[in-house]
Structures are given as structure tokens and as C-alpha cells.
Design an enzyme around this catalytic site. Structure first.
Site, PDB file in Angstrom:
ATOM      1  N   ASP A 270       7.708  -2.582  -2.936  1.00 51.55           N
ATOM      2  CA  ASP A 270       6.620  -1.754  -2.417  1.00 51.55           C
ATOM      3  C   ASP A 270       5.573  -2.661  -1.784  1.00 51.55           C
ATOM      4  O   ASP A 270       5.000  -3.534  -2.440  1.00 51.55           O
ATOM      5  CB  ASP A 270       6.021  -0.960  -3.590  1.00 51.55           C
ATOM      6  CG  ASP A 270       5.011   0.076  -3.153  1.00 51.55           C
ATOM      7  OD1 ASP A 270       4.225  -0.190  -2.233  1.00 51.55           O
ATOM      8  OD2 ASP A 270       4.991   1.157  -3.774  1.00 51.55           O
TER       9      ASP A 270
ATOM     10  N   SER B 210       1.519   7.702  -5.343  1.00 53.11           N
ATOM     11  CA  SER B 210       0.481   6.839  -4.804  1.00 53.11           C
ATOM     12  C   SER B 210      -0.911   7.375  -5.177  1.00 53.11           C
ATOM     13  O   SER B 210      -1.243   7.468  -6.360  1.00 53.11           O
ATOM     14  CB  SER B 210       0.659   6.693  -3.293  1.00 53.11           C
ATOM     15  OG  SER B 210      -0.108   5.636  -2.786  1.00 53.11           O
TER      16      SER B 210
ATOM     17  N   HIS C 115       7.695   1.987  -0.897  1.00 55.62           N
ATOM     18  CA  HIS C 115       6.694   3.003  -1.201  1.00 55.62           C
ATOM     19  C   HIS C 115       7.029   4.363  -0.582  1.00 55.62           C
ATOM     20  O   HIS C 115       6.265   5.306  -0.722  1.00 55.62           O
ATOM     21  CB  HIS C 115       5.336   2.531  -0.671  1.00 55.62           C
ATOM     22  CG  HIS C 115       4.143   3.215  -1.285  1.00 55.62           C
ATOM     23  ND1 HIS C 115       3.722   2.988  -2.571  1.00 55.62           N
ATOM     24  CD2 HIS C 115       3.272   4.126  -0.771  1.00 55.62           C
ATOM     25  CE1 HIS C 115       2.651   3.704  -2.836  1.00 55.62           C
ATOM     26  NE2 HIS C 115       2.356   4.413  -1.758  1.00 55.62           N
TER      27      HIS C 115
END
Length: 281
Positions: free
Chosen positions: A223, A147, A257
Site C-alpha cells: 500500500d 482508508s 490500497h
């Protein structure tokens, strides 16, 4: 540096250290996993940069990376995501700015500029410190992240040609100048001119002619932040195609995620880095 924790794992040692950082001007904490091979000879290292709200603890507890690192003979270096402490500026009402959200840039705008210099910390101070103090092979390193940390890994490799043997990322923020997270952090840390932000954006660095480096990215199709437009892998894919930059973008059906996603594919990423680290320069 002061060792504050040592845990036996997969024949090696998971260690945590604290040191006074000259770059961030505050105490910094990081973790290192030393595989069993490090007891007899120095080993190469993979740096893992974590995402928003994380510390060094998230990846070492949730990713399951130590088992693979032990098998491959790799050290794992896991820094914190920002400077911390009572004297370090923060935005306590926001998860996406301040402590836990350093964004791996060198801030130039007050009040952030004094402490928030995570790019120099990750790429200069920390490697020098651990390679001097631990059984790591000097200059034999690769980088990955998740991320915000995936963004950090990409810009670290693109802005420092030759510093890393390989780079990969899990669900990275690929085009921060064009997403809410990136605009919020870059605007705060660097000022209001979007032109200055482009130097910290992987998509824009490649557009501007950054030295090509092969990129490996895994992205889950479910995600939630992909759906929100925070990650923008399509922008990176398009510019890599235009500039003939080798990109392996694997859209993984059904994955979100979370660290469950990372744990599923971390072994493949570490094997990818082990191959690159085994090659001669």
C-alpha cells in the site's frame, strides 16, 4: 426519502436514495443493497464507509460485495463520504479536505461546522432512517470501511459501545493525529488544538480507555499510503497490545490500497460480520 435508482443484482435489489438530511443540512445520497432474503423478512445490515474522494458509488461498483451479501442474507448500507452541494463549503484545490473528505467527524469550526457532521449522520440519522423505511432489523448492524472510511468505522464502534455488533476495516487511517491526512482534516474541522483531535482517533480512544471491541483489519504490504505513513497500523497494534484490546491485524503480502484489495477480502469480512450479527445480544 426518494428512491432514485433500483437495479436487480444477485436475486436482490441495489437501490439508491436521496433525502434531506437534518444533520448535514443538505440533500444526501446513499445506496442500499437488499438481499433476496429481505423480500420475506427484515435482515441485518453492514454499513460500509468509503474513503477520500469517493461517493457511495465506488464500493457498490468495485468491491463485489453484493454477491456475498446475497449469500449471507445481509443488507449493505453505503453512505456518501461528505455533505455536498453548491451551499456546502469545499476546498476544490484539495482532494483531502471538503466535499468527498468529511473524515466522519462532527466539525466544530467554521465554515465547516454547519454541514460537516458526518459522525452523527452515519451513526444516528442514517440508521434511524433506513431501519424505519426499509426491511432492516432494528439495532442489528455492523460496520466496516476503507482508508478514511476505515477510520470512520473504528471510531464509530469505539465511541458508540453496543451500537454495532462487530467492526472491521480495510487499510484504515489508524492514527490520524500523527499523519498528514488526519492533521489536515482534523485541524480544519476541529481547530488548532491537537488535544481535541484525539477524540476522533482510534489509537487515542483506546489509549484513553475506550470500551474494548474486537477489531479485524486487513492491510496490504504494498500500500503506497502505508509507505507514506498515512495509515499507521503499527501505532494501533501497539496500543491494543498494551490495553489488551483484541486486534486481528492481517498484513496481506503484495496488496495495494485499491478496490482490488478490498474485493479480494470483502467476502471474509462480510462472513465475519454475519457471524456476529447472527449471535444473540
Amino acid at each position: 426519502m426518494e428512491r432514485i435508482e433500483r437495479i436487480r443484482a444477485f436475486g436482490g435489489w441495489l437501490e439508491r436514495y436521496r433525502h434531506d438530511s437534518e444533520t448535514c443540512r443538505c440533500p444526501m445520497t446513499f445506496s442500499v443493497y437488499l438481499p433476496p432474503q429481505a423480500e420475506s423478512a427484515p435482515v441485518p445490515a453492514v454499513y460500509f464507509l468509503s474513503g477520500l474522494t469517493c461517493t457511495d458509488d465506488n464500493v457498490r461498483v468495485k468491491a463485489g460485495a453484493q454477491r456475498y451479501a446475497a449469500e449471507l442474507g445481509l443488507a449493505l448500507v453505503m453512505p456518501d463520504t461528505s455533505p455536498r452541494g453548491e451551499t456546502v463549503p469545499d476546498a476544490p484545490d484539495r482532494y483531502d479536505l471538503g466535499q468527498g473528505a468529511g473524515f466522519y467527524v462532527n466539525a466544530s469550526r467554521p465554515p465547516w461546522a454547519e454541514h460537516y457532521r458526518m459522525f452523527n449522520y452515519v451513526n444516528l440519522e442514517l440508521p434511524a432512517l433506513v431501519e424505519r423505511s426499509l426491511p432492516l432489523m432494528p439495532g442489528r448492524r455492523s460496520i466496516t470501511g476503507h482508508s478514511m472510511g476505515g477510520h470512520g468505522a473504528l471510531i464509530s464502534a469505539l465511541r458508540n459501545p453496543g451500537l454495532y455488533r462487530s467492526v472491521s476495516a480495510f487499510a484504515p487511517i489508524c492514527h490520524p493525529v500523527a499523519c498528514g491526512w488526519g492533521q489536515g482534516c482534523l485541524g480544519a474541522y476541529l481547530g488548532d488544538d491537537p488535544a481535541a483531535w484525539k477524540e476522533w482517533d482510534a489509537t487515542e480512544l483506546i489509549r484513553a480507555g475506550a470500551t474494548p471491541v474486537p477489531l479485524l483489519i486487513d492491510q496490504g504490504t504494498d500500500d503506497e499510503f502505508l509507505a507514506e505513513g498515512q495509515l499507521r497500523p503499527e501505532a494501533l497494534s501497539q496500543i491494543c497490545a498494551e490495553r489488551d484490546v483484541p486486534l486481528t491485524l492481517r498484513m496481506q503480502p503484495g496488496y495495494d490500497h485499491s478496490y482490488h484489495f478490498i474485493a479480494t477480502f470483502i467476502g471474509e469480512h462480510l462472513a465475519y460480520h454475519a457471524h456476529a450479527l447472527a449471535e444473540r445480544p
